[in-house]
Design an enzyme around this catalytic site. Structure first.
Site, short mmCIF file in Angstrom:
data_model
loop_
_atom_site.label_atom_id
_atom_site.label_comp_id
_atom_site.label_asym_id
_atom_site.label_seq_id
_atom_site.Cartn_x
_atom_site.Cartn_y
_atom_site.Cartn_z
CG ASP A 179 32.68 37.59 39.42
OD1 ASP A 179 33.06 36.42 39.23
OD2 ASP A 179 32.18 38.31 38.52
CD GLU B 272 37.18 35.29 38.77
OE1 GLU B 272 36.96 34.31 38.04
OE2 GLU B 272 36.51 36.35 38.66
C1 GLC Z 1 33.96 35.16 37.01
C2 GLC Z 1 33.07 33.99 37.35
C3 GLC Z 1 32.45 33.50 36.09
C4 GLC Z 1 31.61 34.63 35.51
C5 GLC Z 1 32.45 35.88 35.29
C6 GLC Z 1 31.59 37.09 35.03
O1 GLC Z 1 35.03 34.80 36.20
O2 GLC Z 1 33.78 33.01 38.03
O3 GLC Z 1 31.67 32.36 36.29
O4 GLC Z 1 31.06 34.23 34.28
O5 GLC Z 1 33.22 36.19 36.42
O6 GLC Z 1 30.90 37.46 36.19
#
Ligand code: GLC
Length: 440
Positions: free
Chosen positions: A175, A222
């Site tokens: 994440d 991500e």
């Molecule tokens: C990422 C996740 C999202 C979350 C954010 C904070 O973007 O995909 O759902 O709110 O991180 O952890």
């Protein structure tokens, strides 16, 4: 897979690990070979699990550690790898570290800069009464950022990833992978808050740990960075999620250049990664297709025939559209709220498998039961594409000349073509109806 909304095995209105396990045969039938589960850790749910209170356990809403072990084993038996969603940028404010190891977090005596929270766009600093200092949170105040310059924080996470790899977890989605490291001097400007080169060292170290396991677990980041800055993340990470593709409209001139740039720039040994929906973005059947099933199929065709790895979000395979969530039922901290893309997965036409679900299930007209019984359904279309893509394997992508509104490409000896227009089109003498796709 957004666990909370996938399948509820105990009738409490919340999806759970038992529910996922009960659908493994379905996933195998569909041809899925890996599952990325949204966070499964204990959490006060300020951000539905993206605020982790304990990285070494399972959220009781979803089950127990034994349930997770059983799911890993059941998936493996069917040739399906299980990936967890690791949240290393921040913890929950209720994680014991926040009280016992305040030195793991980022503090300042007064608000030191102009950094803002992604969710609220107000200051990313909140005053803590106990410490009488401000702590940093890129997201909600209940999600304090960890200080990744700290060697102790790094050691904790090395222990955490080993704990899960030892249990048979075959991959991690990381994440906010681009933002763990912040400017040490806390200077003004969002560019000092994320996308710094030192973050790559963290993943290089995690790869060393992953390499001790066989098969080596996959690391997928991500990475919310512009495409030109994406390539360097693909050096230490196996897979990088780019959002340019998701954000572009469903038009040849918008999407094709992105694919061409990825093909030209991604380090050779890395696989491109394609997706059109996730729990943070409007589902592709709504965002790209406006509900039109032909357009949704064209988009799914692209995801599944372009070279690389395809991620489907639960429901993409039935062209599920965003749910309708009345404002009184909104649960999300973010603005705009992400509840519409998180509504429950419709398994049957009656929707009776969900009793009093945590988010409303209003429209069940697109559901797995009906589409599994129909050879002409989107589900049947997706399933056959997944089979076909095995033959395409890693064959190279080459753009082919085509008329406007049509995207044609070679994958090795095969030709893929999508008519992305409302008009009839032709490609090499073949007639293609509006939004029709073909491989030959
Ligand atoms: C990422 C996740 C999202 C979350 C954010 C904070 O973007 O995909 O759902 O709110 O991180 O952890």
């Amino acid at each position: 897979m957004y666990v909370r909304s996938f399948c509820d095995s105990d009738g409490d209105g919340v999806g759970d690990l038992g529910g996922v396990r009960s659908k493994l045969d379905y996933l195998q039938w569909l041809g899925v070979d890996a599952i990325w589960l949204s966070p499964t850790f204990p959490s006060p749910n300020v951000d539905w699990g993206y605020d982790v209170a304990d990285y070494l356990d399972v959220n009781p809403d979803y089950g127990t550690l034994d349930d997770l072990d059983a799911l890993i084993a059941g998936a493996r038996k069917r040739g399906i790898a299980l990936w967890l969603d690791l949240v290393p940028n921040h913890t929950s404010i209720r994680h014991s570290w926040f009280r016992e190891h305040p030195e793991y977090y980022v503090w300042a005596d007064r608000v030191p800069n102009d950094w803002t929270s992604v969710f609220t766009r107000t200051s990313a600093w909140t005053y803590d009464e106990n410490r009488r200092r401000y702590y940093l949170h890129q997201f909600a105040p209940g999600q304090p950022d960890l200080d990744w310059w700290s060697a102790a924080v790094r050691r904790e996470f090395e222990r955490i990833i080993r704990f899960w790899f030892d249990r048979g977890v075959a991959g991690l989605r990381i994440d906010v992978a681009h933002a763990l490291i912040k400017d040490r001097e806390l200077r003004d400007g969002a560019e000092h808050m994320r996308d710094r080169p030192e973050v790559l060292d963290i993943y290089a170290r995690w790869q060393e740990i992953a390499a001790e396991y066989d098969p080596k677990p996959t690391l997928m980041g991500e990475t919310y960075v512009p495409l030109q800055r994406l390539w360097r993340y693909a050096v230490p990470l196996d897979l990088v999620q780019s959002f340019d593709f998701v954000r572009a409209p469903l038009r040849v001139e918008a999407l094709r250049p992105i694919v061409e740039q990825v093909e030209a720039n991604l380090p050779g040994r890395r696989s491109p990664l394609w997706f059109g929906s996730n729990h943070d973005h409007s589902r592709l059947a709504t965002r790209w297709a406006g509900g039109d099933e032909r357009k949704a199929r064209a988009a799914l065709f692209l995801l599944l025939t372009l070279r690389g790895t395809a991620l489907l979000y639960q429901g993409d395979e039935i062209a599920l559209t965003d749910g309708v969530v009345p404002s009184a039922c909104i649960t999300d901290v973010a603005d705009p709220p992400r509840d519409p893309e998180r509504t429950p997965m419709p398994w049957t036409a009656g929707g009776g498998e969900w009793r009093d679900p945590w988010l409303p299930l209003v429209d069940t007209s697109r559901n797995v039961e009906s589409q599994a019984a129909d050879d002409g359904s989107t589900l049947a279309f997706v399933r056959s594409l997944i089979r076909q893509r095995r033959e395409l394997a890693d064959a190279p992508y080459t753009t082919l000349p085509s008329e406007p509104g049509v995207w044609a490409y070679a994958r090795g000896a095969a030709t893929c073509v999508v008519n992305m227009s409302d008009r009839e089109a032709r490609h090499e003498g073949r007639r293609l109806g509006p939004w029709e796709t073909a491989v030959f």
